[in-house]
Every structure is written in structure tokens, then in C-alpha cells.
Design an enzyme around this catalytic site. Structure first.
Site: not given
Ligand code: GLA
Length: 365
Positions: A163, A270
């Protein structure tokens, strides 16, 4: 040796089972077919876990039935694993890696450098002043060498930087402390250190809202610059915190094509599909927790899952893994985000670990 009738019958059964394993166990195997089996010709299917989940026999068996790759939900992040400069907390991450080794599962490492869940000591000196760029990069290097080094040959891929790109239209990189102290160099250095610590690991840049045309253009720009300058980034992670209507098929496909054009491998790192339509954004219009999985929402969610997995299958030559963020609707990080206390139901299995409509849409193709 004298055998009783019972013992003879048991021995005959064992003999038959070993001679005709498919016939005797075929039915059982079929009933236990899990996500990973349906996708065995496509890509590994992973899930984000805690060490505690793996010691619960029901969840453990469930994980083994459906998944062949693990990501530590929190245990490998900088804050949990390196809480003080001279203190590492390895236990949870070690347990997850040991479990994976024991059961022959892949492990994705998550994550080495992020603006969140980073311990404060990383950025400050003993007097409470921000450290210099030189000190911060040295600390980052020590951290990466320690963590990546410990799991060398056990963790096959790392989310190196998470990010770093801004959500703002007129800003390329997020204005984090990493950026304020090091400028963009922290990104390139993180990849260099990770590559030095484990030259065989596949190194990812990981981010959210990667399908948003505006943000993905900025991510593309960063990654292109890195590729052109020989920074060892080999793959991009699309976090895929999605929702009922986002992304559209067109946006998803054009995103995959765009990053594939940089000759990067792509993983979905994710995945969840929120039953609300606000995706990863703060939904300021909702104040009271509402938490209903209506039949209509469940249907829309099933259709969204169906579309995205169809796209993943169609683009399998670029996609090297799909990981869900959490196991079932029993618990999701979205239960509290972006609306505190509002339950969400973003996964393929319900709170009782039973497959939802979305599950059947994902596996029936
Ligand atoms: C982001 C992070 C993850 C997690 C999510 C929320 O996507 O990369 O590790 O913390 O937020 O759970």
C-alpha cells in the site's frame, strides 16, 4: 498366532482397501473435495489464518480440506513480529510455517514494509525524534534480513511493500513516515534487501483498489519504473477487498491485462466480497450497525463471486494464486470496518463453516 473371526474380517478389509483404494475410498474422497481440488489445474487457493485457528481441530481440518496455501493474517507483520528493536516475537509465525511444512502447504509472507502495524520504535530515536533516512533504511534492512532469512526456503513469496501508492489523484506515493523520511527509496531498498535475504523468493508489490483506473495507473507507473530500473519486483498482489458491484468484469480484466503487460505475475492476495456496496472505502452514510445477509444480497454476492472466478480461470496463465482474507463468515476483519460493530458476510462459508451459494458458484464450472 490364533486369529479370531473379527480379526480375520478386519484384516481382509484392510487388504481389500489397499488393493482397491479408489473403490473403497472413492466416495469419501469425493465428499471431501475442497476448493483447492476444484482449482488444482488453475492455481493454489490460500487463506489468511491465525496460529490459534490451526490448533482448533475443526478449523484445522476444514483448512486442510479446502486450502493449499496460507498467509499469516497478522503474525508476520512488522508490529507483531518485531515489537522492539532488539526483540522478535516468532512464536505465532513459526507455528503457521511449521503447520504448513507438516501438511505440505505453501506460505505467502505478509508483509515486510507497510505504513500500518509498524512499531513506533522503527521511526524514532531514544529522544523521540524522527530518525534519519540512513538509520531508517538500516533498520528496514535488519528487519527484512531477520524475517526473510528465518523463513528462507519455507516462505515462497513475500509481499515486500504494501500500500505505498496514494489514493489521491495528484499524488503518486502515500505520505507515510516511510516516505517522509526516505522519499521513494524505501520501496526500492525494501525489494533489494528482500532479494538479498532470499534470492529465490518471489517478491510482490501488494495494494488495494488496484482496479480503480486512476489508482491502478499510479501503481503501474511505480511498477514500470521499478521494472525499467532492474528493481527485483516480480509480481503484483491485488488485495481484492471487493464488494457486490465492484469491480466490474471490464475493470477486472483490464487490470489483469495492464499488469501482465509488465511481465509481472499476478496474485489475488486478500479476497473477500463485502455484502455492502462500499468496498474498501469509509461509508460515512451508514451510522447504525446493520448486519443482514438478505436473500437478495446473498444472490448478488454469489453472482459477483461467479464472475470473478470465471475471470481468474480465463486468465490463469497470469494468475499464480488466489488467497481469501479469513476463513468463514464466523469472523472477518470487515465485521468492524468501515462501520464499527457492523457484521459482514464476505466469504464462501457461513458462520457454521457451511458452503454458501457463492461457494457452489465458484466450484461449479
Ligand atoms: C490490508 C492489509 C492486510 C489486512 C487488511 C485488513 O489489506 O494488507 O494485512 O490488515 O488490510 O485486515
Amino acid at each position: 498366532m490364533i486369529l479370531t473371526y473379527k480379526a480375520i474380517a478386519r484384516n481382509l478389509f484392510v487388504l481389500a482397501a489397499s488393493l482397491f483404494p479408489i473403490y473403497v475410498f472413492g466416495q469419501v474422497h469425493e465428499n471431501q473435495r475442497g476448493l483447492k481440488d476444484y482449482y488444482k489445474d488453475y492455481f493454489p487457493i490460500g487463506v489468511a489464518v491465525t496460529a490459534k485457528q490451526l490448533s482448533d481441530s475443526v478449523q484445522k481440518n476444514f483448512i486442510l480440506n479446502h486450502f493449499n496455501s496460507l498467509t499469516a493474517e497478522n503474525a508476520m507483520k512488522m508490529g507483531p513480529i518485531h515489537p522492539e528493536e532488539n526483540l522478535f516475537f516468532w512464536k505465532d509465525a513459526d507455528e503457521i510455517v511449521a503447520f504448513a511444512q507438516e501438511h505440505n502447504l505453501k506460505v505467502r509472507g505478509h508483509t515486510l514494509c507497510w505504513h500500518n502495524q509498524t512499531p513506533k520504535w522503527m521511526f524514532y530515536d531514544k529522544l523521540g525524534n524522527l530518525v534519519s533516512k540512513e538509520v531508517l533504511l538500516q533498520r528496514l534492512k535488519d528487519h527484512i534480513y531477520a524475517v526473510v532469512g528465518r523463513y528462507r526456503n519455507k516462505v515462497y513469496a513475500w509481499d515486500v511493500v504494501n500500500e505505498a501508492v496514494s489514493d489521491e489523484h495528484d499524488q503518486l506515493l502515500r505520505n507515510s513516515l516511510w516516505y517522509q523520511i526516505c522519499g521513494e527509496d524505501f520501496i526500492y531498498k525494501a525489494f533489494q534487501y528482500a532479494h538479498e535475504a532470499d534470492p529465490k523468493a518471489i517478491l510482490f508489490y501488494n495494494d488495494y483498489n488496484t482496479e480503480n483506473p486512476d489508482k491502478r495507473q499510479r501503481i503501474y507507473k511505480l511498477l514500470k519504473k521499478m521494472r525499467d530500473n532492474g528493481v527485483p519486483v516480480q509480481a503484483i498482489g491485488l488485495q481484492a477487498h471487493w464488494s457486490l458491484d465492484d469491480p466490474s468484469q471490464e475493470r477486472l480484466e483490464s487490470t489483469i491485462k495492464l499488469f501482465a503487460s509488465l511481465d509481472l505475475k499476478i496474485q489475488i492476495t486478500e479476497l473477500d466480497v463485502s455484502i455492502y456496496t462500499n468496498g474498501n472505502q469509509q461509508d460515512k452514510t451508514v451510522s447504525a450497525p446493520v448486519s443482514i445477509l438478505t436473500a437478495e444480497r446473498e444472490q448478488q454476492q454469489a453472482e459477483q463471486y461467479s464472475m470473478i472466478f470465471k475471470v481468474f480461470r480465463n486468465y490463469k496463465k497470469y494468475i499464480s494464486g488466489v488467497t481469501f482474507w479469513n476463513l468463514s463468515d464466523r469472523y472477518s476483519w470487515l465485521d468492524n470496518f468501515p462501520v464499527r460493530g457492523r457484521k459482514n458476510y464476505p466469504l464462501l462459508f457461513d458462520t457454521q463453516l457451511k458452503p454458501k451459494k457463492a461457494y457452489w458458484n465458484v466450484v461449479n464450472f
